[in-house]
Write a protein that holds these residues in place. Structure first.
Motif: not given
Length: 574
Positions: A438-455
């Protein structure tokens, strides 16, 4: 006329142009001389290059910082030739901080003649403490001793108690007294019963002769002393043997000193100790070590060394600070190195000093040393220094602060690295396969949030933070331990804070705390893909901060395009 003026103007212009072409380059201008001299200087000087944000970087030629990717700048000449852990201070900074040094040498003997200084406090002599208790059950009708510090003499009335059992026993005595001729054994047994309740013969005879029953009975002090604790109140019901008041005999007291772990071998029971106190600065008292605690205090790493002092003149008060000097049982060895205590920085695990590595310039290097016994204001050094080394004795913390600011090895920097390692590397958690899935399912949206921080896209950061929080809230926490649940709960809390915030800097501040909780979880679950734990040393006010990434390439979410490549890979999750 007009044509002549025109011709003269043309001729003058042509002449000036020809003169400049013929003689303009024959004498070098001031600018060209300066440029040539500057270029020549650059060619002959061994210029070093550093990063303005990471001064520990030193390279012989210009380029990019290997940590953050920023352009290197020319280093000051003062940094030329320094080792990785060396720092150089200006003469002005040395003077302002009053930095002083001494040259370490072998010590044949010391002025204190091997005396060890200790600090401690006066305490009650617990061997002389007594508790005055009630000898029968009843109600305290009157309490004559009711505050701490009150002086009590032997035989003084402490309290008056109403005791129903004692009333019945008095009636038995009156009845037995009339039968003492015919039943002497019964009469004697009743009298002994009253004696066991600490009634005196005179009290018993008074009851027998008067033939009347007393309802209230007094309790008298059996010893003299000072009240250290009142343990009952007027009107209380007390049982037989219940304490009423605690007395301390302060004719003798204890002087309890704290001795460090490396000093234990210096003390023996029976040693003489000279004691002074601020209350009587011109007096010195002599005591004898009567006890050395066999248990070490794990919090302070000290043992208690106790001396017994006579206090018939009531000079010593419990709680009073005292100092003591003891001549060590193990004498200082000859030809050992000794340094002032002010030169040593103690981190709890290591002892550090700053050594002046260049005798002609203010260049210093931190060095770890192994300390022996402390003698007065000096430490013996068994390893880490050599005879003739010059060390800082005053202003040591200032030198350490300068090293920290320059990004060099320092007491504080080492501690931060240990704390980070403990937080990420040594944090062990246990998660079920269902939780991991279940935790692995949340990581893709976390990574998109990280990329949004980069941008640096505030809106996208909020949207993906909300999506990640929703995924984590759907995970069952019934099988989680206390630490695991705390990390998950804190992660959700930070995600919600990011989602409801429209300030990028505030979002990044919450992102720091989020990663302190979510990264350890990711490092302890069964992951469906590989991740990199990456770190920016400049984030979080130069303390450093982490984040997760699927790409090996650094894309900094804490600074975005301002320092896109700043960071490094701290760990890899396979």
């Amino acid at each position: 006329m007009k044509k002549n003026i025109l011709y003269i103007g043309i001729a003058l212009t042509v002449g000036l142009l020809a003169g400049w072409l013929l003689f303009g380059d024959s004498q070098p201008s001031a600018t060209s001389v300066t440029a040539e001299a500057h270029n020549h200087s650059e060619e002959t000087t061994n210029q070093m290059w550093t990063c303005s944000m990471h001064p520990q970087i030193m390279q012989p030629e210009p380029g990019d910082c290997p940590i953050c990717g920023m352009d290197l700048i020319p280093a000051e000449s003062s940094a030329e030739g320094l080792a990785a852990n060396e720092i150089k201070m200006t003469e002005n900074a040395m003077a302002l901080a009053n930095i002083q040094t001494i040259i370490v040498g072998n010590t044949q003997s010391s002025d204190d003649d091997g005396m060890i200084s200790l600090s401690g406090k006066i305490a009650q002599n617990e061997e002389n403490n007594t508790v005055q208790a009630s000898y029968f059950k009843g109600r305290i009708e009157r309490l004559n001793v009711n505050y701490d510090g009150q002086q009590v003499n032997r035989g003084q009335l402490l309290a008056t108690i109403y005791a129903p059992d004692l009333v019945a026993a008095q009636q038995e005595l009156i009845t037995a007294a009339s039968l003492k001729t015919s039943q002497p054994a019964l009469y004697k047994a009743v009298r002994n019963k009253l004696k066991n309740w600490k009634l005196s013969d005179s009290q018993i005879n008074s009851i027998e002769e008067s033939g009347t029953v007393r309802e209230n009975f007094p309790i008298y002090a059996t010893v003299s002393g000072t009240v250290s604790e009142v343990m009952a109140a007027q009107g209380d019901y007390v049982n037989q043997g219940q304490p009423i008041v605690k007395l301390s005999n302060l004719n003798s007291v204890w002087a309890e000193f704290d001795a460090y772990e490396n000093q234990i071998a210096q003390f023996k029971v029976g040693q003489k100790i000279n004691i002074t106190t601020n209350a009587y600065p011109n007096k010195e008292f002599e005591g004898t070590i009567s006890f050395i605690d066999p248990m070490l205090n794990n919090a302070t790493r000290t043992v208690t060394v106790r001396a017994t002092l006579q206090n018939r003149n009531d000079l010593f008060k419990p709680g009073m600070f005292v100092s003591g000097k003891v001549k060590g049982a193990t004498q200082t060895m000859e030809n050992t190195l000794s340094v002032p205590a002010s030169a040593v920085l103690w981190t709890g695990e290591r002892s550090l000093v700053y050594v002046k590595t260049n005798p002609n310039e203010p260049v210093f290097e931190m060095r770890e040393v192994t300390l022996g016994n402390r003698s007065g204001e000096n430490y013996q050094v068994s390893a880490g220094l050599n005879n003739g080394d010059e060390i800082v004795t005053n202003g040591t913390f200032t030198v350490d602060a300068a090293a920290q600011l320059q990004g060099k090895k320092s007491m504080m920097n080492q501690q931060m690295m240990q704390d980070e390692s403990a937080m990420m590397g040594d944090m062990e958690m246990s998660f079920s396969n269902a939780f991991s899935s279940d935790f692995n399912k949340a990581l893709p949206s976390y990574l998109k949030m990280k990329d949004a921080f980069v941008a640096s896209d505030v809106g996208q950061v909020s949207a993906f933070a909300k999506a990640t929080s929703k995924k984590l809230k759907e995970i069952s926490t019934s099988d989680l331990g206390k630490m695991e649940k705390q990390h998950l709960t804190k992660s959700i809390e930070m995600l919600d804070a990011i989602a409801t915030n429209d300030n990028l800097e505030n979002q990044r501040a919450h992102f720091v705390i989020l990663n302190e909780n979510i990264v350890p979880i990711a490092m302890n679950i069964q992951n469906s893909t590989n991740y990199y734990v990456q770190k920016c040393p400049m984030a979080n006010n130069n303390v450093g901060a982490y984040w997760l990434s699927k790409e090996k390439e650094i894309r900094n979410p804490y600074f975005g395009k301002e320092m896109l490549d700043c960071g490094s890979i701290a760990d890899e999750i396979e």
